[in-house]
Design a protein around this motif. Structure first.
Motif, PDB file in Angstrom:
ATOM      1  N   PRO B  54       0.832  -1.216   0.000  1.00  0.00           N
ATOM      2  CA  PRO B  54       0.000   0.000   0.000  1.00  0.00           C
ATOM      3  C   PRO B  54       0.869   1.269   0.000  1.00  0.00           C
ATOM      4  O   PRO B  54       1.722   1.449   0.863  1.00  0.00           O
ATOM      5  CB  PRO B  54      -0.798  -0.135   1.302  1.00  0.00           C
ATOM      6  N   GLY B  55       0.677   2.126  -1.014  1.00  0.00           N
ATOM      7  CA  GLY B  55       1.447   3.365  -1.100  1.00  0.00           C
ATOM      8  C   GLY B  55       2.900   3.167  -1.466  1.00  0.00           C
ATOM      9  O   GLY B  55       3.714   4.070  -1.273  1.00  0.00           O
ATOM     10  N   ARG B  56       3.226   2.029  -2.011  1.00  0.00           N
ATOM     11  CA  ARG B  56       4.638   1.733  -2.293  1.00  0.00           C
ATOM     12  C   ARG B  56       4.766   0.880  -3.547  1.00  0.00           C
ATOM     13  O   ARG B  56       4.034  -0.100  -3.731  1.00  0.00           O
ATOM     14  CB  ARG B  56       5.242   1.003  -1.100  1.00  0.00           C
ATOM     15  N   GLY B  73       1.255  -1.252 -12.447  1.00  0.00           N
ATOM     16  CA  GLY B  73       2.032  -0.086 -12.865  1.00  0.00           C
ATOM     17  C   GLY B  73       1.241   1.199 -12.692  1.00  0.00           C
ATOM     18  O   GLY B  73       0.033   1.175 -12.445  1.00  0.00           O
ATOM     19  N   PRO B  74       1.935   2.341 -12.807  1.00  0.00           N
ATOM     20  CA  PRO B  74       1.275   3.624 -12.555  1.00  0.00           C
ATOM     21  C   PRO B  74       0.241   4.002 -13.621  1.00  0.00           C
ATOM     22  O   PRO B  74      -0.553   4.914 -13.409  1.00  0.00           O
ATOM     23  CB  PRO B  74       2.436   4.620 -12.542  1.00  0.00           C
ATOM     24  N   GLN B  75       0.288   3.348 -14.742  1.00  0.00           N
ATOM     25  CA  GLN B  75      -0.668   3.679 -15.799  1.00  0.00           C
ATOM     26  C   GLN B  75      -1.510   2.458 -16.127  1.00  0.00           C
ATOM     27  O   GLN B  75      -1.134   1.339 -15.826  1.00  0.00           O
ATOM     28  CB  GLN B  75       0.081   4.116 -17.069  1.00  0.00           C
ATOM     29  N   CYS B 251      -6.324   7.574  -6.809  1.00  0.00           N
ATOM     30  CA  CYS B 251      -6.996   6.286  -7.010  1.00  0.00           C
ATOM     31  C   CYS B 251      -7.832   6.299  -8.283  1.00  0.00           C
ATOM     32  O   CYS B 251      -7.831   5.335  -9.046  1.00  0.00           O
ATOM     33  CB  CYS B 251      -7.855   5.941  -5.788  1.00  0.00           C
ATOM     34  N   THR B 252      -8.527   7.410  -8.506  1.00  0.00           N
ATOM     35  CA  THR B 252      -9.395   7.467  -9.684  1.00  0.00           C
ATOM     36  C   THR B 252      -8.581   7.602 -10.967  1.00  0.00           C
ATOM     37  O   THR B 252      -8.974   7.104 -12.006  1.00  0.00           O
ATOM     38  CB  THR B 252     -10.377   8.650  -9.596  1.00  0.00           C
ATOM     39  N   MET B 253      -7.449   8.279 -10.859  1.00  0.00           N
ATOM     40  CA  MET B 253      -6.630   8.476 -12.052  1.00  0.00           C
ATOM     41  C   MET B 253      -5.957   7.170 -12.496  1.00  0.00           C
ATOM     42  O   MET B 253      -5.826   6.905 -13.682  1.00  0.00           O
ATOM     43  CB  MET B 253      -5.549   9.532 -11.769  1.00  0.00           C
ATOM     44  N   VAL B 254      -5.523   6.360 -11.511  1.00  0.00           N
ATOM     45  CA  VAL B 254      -4.850   5.104 -11.881  1.00  0.00           C
ATOM     46  C   VAL B 254      -5.848   3.977 -12.122  1.00  0.00           C
ATOM     47  O   VAL B 254      -5.493   2.963 -12.722  1.00  0.00           O
ATOM     48  CB  VAL B 254      -3.815   4.646 -10.812  1.00  0.00           C
ATOM     49  N   CYS B 327      -7.142  -5.038  -9.957  1.00  0.00           N
ATOM     50  CA  CYS B 327      -5.757  -4.836 -10.403  1.00  0.00           C
ATOM     51  C   CYS B 327      -4.849  -4.354  -9.282  1.00  0.00           C
ATOM     52  O   CYS B 327      -3.626  -4.460  -9.380  1.00  0.00           O
ATOM     53  CB  CYS B 327      -5.708  -3.858 -11.575  1.00  0.00           C
ATOM     54  N   GLY B 328      -5.434  -3.740  -8.233  1.00  0.00           N
ATOM     55  CA  GLY B 328      -4.640  -3.289  -7.090  1.00  0.00           C
ATOM     56  C   GLY B 328      -3.951  -1.949  -7.259  1.00  0.00           C
ATOM     57  O   GLY B 328      -3.238  -1.494  -6.360  1.00  0.00           O
ATOM     58  N   ARG B 329      -4.146  -1.269  -8.393  1.00  0.00           N
ATOM     59  CA  ARG B 329      -3.439   0.005  -8.605  1.00  0.00           C
ATOM     60  C   ARG B 329      -3.829   1.057  -7.566  1.00  0.00           C
ATOM     61  O   ARG B 329      -2.999   1.817  -7.098  1.00  0.00           O
ATOM     62  CB  ARG B 329      -3.739   0.557 -10.004  1.00  0.00           C
TER      63      ARG B 329
END
Lengths: 249, 358
Positions: B54-56, B73-75, B251-254, B327-329
């Motif tokens: 989480p957060g890492r 991944g971030p995207q 959260c919404t962006m990823v 996905c867990g992003r």
């Protein structure tokens, strides 16, 4: 039709924000055609008398004289736009708000009796009504053009009150705090810069000031987890726009 | 099913490009595995793995040359089918002109089960748009924040792919099991030097993918989530989340399915030219719920509740399915590590009257 008049005013500041106007290189000629620059002493010593249709005000209020002068500026301006961290939040010089100005005065100046200064550095909005605020140290060139373009056609400028993270993610950047453990104020900082610092893999310094209702306590815990000391955290939140004073939790 | 090696994968990418596709795949950049244009196997993040919490998110060197074993991944692929910012129309001398679409067909290389499901969800929200060519990849190595097994979206890829690969690293080397899921997929696969896979190879891959379902780092509670969110409108737990939530909107962006947008009107200094742009918005922005006179969701509790209630609850009413694909992003890229599965568990505990312990 006579073009609207534009005036630029300086209070306690470094001039960096008003120079953003000159930094609009590609748009400068168009701008000079769309407005009549009636007062902009960084660019020309010729000053046309007021009133002015739009005034850009840079700097904070730190002297009794400035507190008077801003009222005159307001009275002469139809639309007043404050630009930069100094004008919108007091700026770096607002660090004095946490300290003893008398002590500074006696230590810094050879003849402190000649220094007329207020105990605090305050934003323009603490003194007069403000129509629009452009955040940042310095302001963002695109936001300045947005405000002026919107003014010229009579629409509301698009200055969203969202976090820097929204701009960072839209830009496709990788979060420096999550991926690198780099301390970043982006989650509580007002958007507008386009996530400039994260684009260079640096954490946000918060120069655009806080979003509405920032959760400083939660971010403070995360900054600690990133290894920042309490002193460094205080410094991070105070430097540009003293988050802590505005939003003490 | 067919099998081919790294050279075959390279041929596959080149065949897609030759067929007129812009190929997007995983690449290493900025200490992360991001999605960007790829022109061959050399662009892929060979031997890079990911550790998430989480957060890492941290990259690390693997002990092998795996190309597709990195989660969250971030995207997401969302940014290519639903761009973060795009022009809708602009004024012309005579009126308005819609902004032209990018005509080049996209090909996505390395879409995992969760993300394939997300593309399906997004497609049902956004309606018919040109569909990318999808090279999906079965997941044999879920990450610490993955929970697709409990959302029914992985680790094996579901329907909707043109080609599905299973990456294999064993005594015989580094190779891929390939299955065509469409005529387009068969056509592209025909351009790749390959051999038929043996029954043992197929069974081995299936065994590994099935076993991956048991190694998920997270699990979404097996409940009627639509009902849980409906029952939790007044839950105290929203206030607990609000103490931690930065309302930053990450959260919404990823999230690969969050689709909300807003528009901005742009005029130039002359006032002769106007454009309307659309960009991603977030329900965590104060402006998002602005009605005339003010915003209706100002507290962090109300904004987080809005996001979760839509994602897991009212998405069912609106689109007939969940908006979460496991996905867990959102857990990894939340700067303070708020965990959607733990928050759901806490809401469920509060409803049942148990002590909430998150």
């Amino acid at each position: 039709m006579t073009p609207p008049t534009l005036a630029v005013w300086k209070f306690t500041s470094c001039d960096g924000c008003q120079l953003t106007l000159l930094d609009c290189e590609d748009e400068l000629l168009t701008l000079a055609g769309a407005v009549r620059i009636a007062r902009f002493t960084e660019a020309s010593s010729a000053i046309s008398p007021g009133p002015y249709d739009v005034s850009l005000v840079e700097g904070s209020i730190t002297t009794p004289e400035e507190a008077e002068r801003i009222r005159e500026v307001r009275a002469q301006s139809r639309v007043l736009v404050v630009i930069g961290a100094c004008a919108t939040a007091g700026g770096i010089q607002a660090l004095r708000n946490f300290a003893d100005v008398e002590e500074f005065r006696s230590l810094v100046y050879a003849s402190p009796q000649h220094i007329g200064t207020l105990a605090t550095s305050t934003p323009i909005s603490a003194h007069v009504a403000v129509d629009y605020e452009l955040r940042g140290c310095p302001i963002d060139r695109r936001q300045l053009l947005e405000v002026l373009s919107a003014f010229l056609v009579g629409r509301k400028p698009d200055l969203p009150d969202a976090s820097v993270c929204t701009e960072c993610k839209r830009r496709g950047l990788t979060c420096v705090m999550v991926a690198d453990g780099t301390p970043c104020l982006g989650p509580v900082t007002h958007a507008g810069c386009g996530a400039l610092c994260p684009a260079y893999r640096r954490g946000c310094f918060g120069c655009f000031g806080p979003v509405q209702d920032p959760n400083i306590a939660a971010l403070t815990a995360q900054l600690r987890a990133c290894g920042l000391s309490e002193e460094a955290i205080d410094r991070a939140f105070r430097t540009f726009t003293h988050f802590r004073q505005e939003t003490a939790t | 099913m067919d099998a081919f090696g790294l050279d075959g994968l390279d041929e596959l990418v080149r065949a897609l490009i030759a067929d007129g596709h812009r190929v997007i795949g995983p690449r290493r950049r900025d200490d992360a595995i991001v999605l960007d244009d790829v022109t061959g196997v050399a662009d892929l993040p060979s031997g890079w793995g990911v550790e998430v919490a989480p957060g890492r998110y941290r990259l690390h060197r693997r002990g092998d040359d795996a190309l597709f074993r990195h989660s969250a991944g971030p995207q997401s692929w969302k940014r290519f089918v639903h761009p973060p910012r795009r022009k809708l129309w602009e004024t012309t001398d005579v009126g308005f002109a819609a902004a032209p679409d990018d005509e080049r067909r996209l090909a996505f290389l390395g879409v995992r089960g969760c993300d394939l499901a997300a593309l399906g969800v997004l497609g049902r929200v956004l309606g018919a748009r040109s569909r990318p060519f999808i090279v999906a990849v079965d997941c044999t190595e879920p990450g610490g924040l993955c929970f697709c097994a409990s959302t029914g979206t992985g680790p094996s890829v579901g329907p909707g792919y043109d080609l599905a690969l299973t990456e294999r690293l064993d005594d015989t080397g580094h190779w891929f099991l390939a299955d065509a899921g469409s005529e387009d997929g068969e056509r592209i696969l025909a351009a790749v030097t390959r051999r038929p896979a043996t029954a043992d190879e197929v069974a081995g891959a299936l065994r590994d993918v099935t076993a991956a379902a048991g190694r998920m780092g997270r699990q979404m509670p097996a409940l009627d989530l639509r009902q849980l969110l409906h029952d939790s409108r007044q839950a105290q737990h929203w206030n607990d989340v609000a103490e931690r939530c930065l309302t930053c909107g990450n959260c919404t962006m990823v999230c690969p399915t969050c689709f909300c947008t807003t528009t901005e009107d742009v005029t130039d200094l002359t006032g002769d030219h106007a454009e309307r742009w659309e960009h991603w918005a977030s329900c965590f922005e104060v402006d998002f719920s602005y009605l005339h006179g003010g915003s209706v969701r100002t507290s962090a509790a109300s904004r987080y509740r809005q996001w979760l209630s839509h994602k897991l609850g009212t998405w069912h009413d609106q689109f007939g399915e969940s908006g979460c694909v496991g996905c867990g992003r959102c857990i990894a890229w939340c700067p303070v590590g708020i965990d959607i599965t733990a928050e759901v568990a806490a809401l469920a505990a509060e409803r049942s009257g148990d002590d909430v312990d998150v």
